[in-house]
Motif scaffolding. Sequence first.
Motif, mmCIF file in Angstrom:
data_model
loop_
_atom_site.group_PDB
_atom_site.id
_atom_site.type_symbol
_atom_site.label_atom_id
_atom_site.label_comp_id
_atom_site.label_asym_id
_atom_site.label_seq_id
_atom_site.Cartn_x
_atom_site.Cartn_y
_atom_site.Cartn_z
ATOM 1 N N GLY A 31 -54.127 17.492 -26.242
ATOM 2 C CA GLY A 31 -55.341 17.020 -25.809
ATOM 3 C C GLY A 31 -56.189 18.601 -25.925
ATOM 4 N N LEU A 35 -58.626 17.456 -28.719
ATOM 5 C CA LEU A 35 -59.960 16.827 -28.003
ATOM 6 C C LEU A 35 -60.963 17.852 -28.048
ATOM 7 C CD1 LEU A 35 -57.853 14.724 -25.766
ATOM 8 C CD2 LEU A 35 -58.537 14.005 -27.968
ATOM 9 N N ALA A 42 -61.318 14.309 -22.077
ATOM 10 C CA ALA A 42 -60.032 13.842 -22.077
ATOM 11 C C ALA A 42 -59.717 13.280 -20.734
ATOM 12 C CB ALA A 42 -59.097 15.369 -22.008
ATOM 13 N N ALA A 137 -58.585 9.628 -23.902
ATOM 14 C CA ALA A 137 -59.979 10.373 -23.809
ATOM 15 C C ALA A 137 -61.169 9.101 -23.642
ATOM 16 C CB ALA A 137 -60.303 10.939 -25.040
#
Length: 195
Positions: A31, A35, A42, A137
């Motif tokens: 992540g 992300l 997240a 997320a």
Amino acid sequence: MEGREGKGGRQRLFVALDLPDAIRDDIAAWGEAELIDPALRAARRESLHVTLAFLGGRGPDEAAAIAALVRGFEAPGAPLRLEDPVPLPRRGRPSALALPAPSPATADLHRGLAERLVAAGLYEPEKRDFWPHVTVARVRTEGRGARRPEAVARWPGDLPKALKEPFYGVRVTLYRSELQPGGARYVPLAQVELS
Ligand code: ATP
Ligand code: MG
């Protein structure tokens, strides 16, 4: 906003299959690299889970009965595996990003738990089919008080191969969810290790 205890002493409850720490670490590391869109928030590492039953707002007596039922729940460890991320809902503007976690054993856990909760008068099963997944997320909403999710320009890429290897969910936990502007916090209330 629902605090430690919401209106009339009610708490927002759900039961989840916890992920092993090593898997949480790997998802968090993925992540951090993937992300990156500013519209994505997240999930906290310690919050990564597979929801087995969402119970919603419950008073203290029901919460105690649910906690006792979870502590007495006996089941084998559930093998599962993760798949590449999918924005949810699939139609319209996505509000979350999830890793599907297909697993007959997790579906069995969900069914066994739901049956016991229903028999105790503590749960009304959902009409939609159980779809095990890990939410990784949330999409931020457009400005204060807005509900419409922002547009996401950069969705993450696929999971690394290592994160697609099967693993075992080893613990079932009853959580209280404390909704907060920066993302919900989950407080464990009762736990059971799977055999
Ligand atoms: P937020 O709603 O602030 O984004 P959250 O979704 O993490 O935070 P909750 O809404 O309290 O926190 O949800 C706790 C867990 O229960 C999450 O896994 C969520 O996906 C699941 N859940 C929430 N509402 C439902 C629902 N109506 N049906 C099934 N699962 C739900
Ligand atoms: Mg939610």
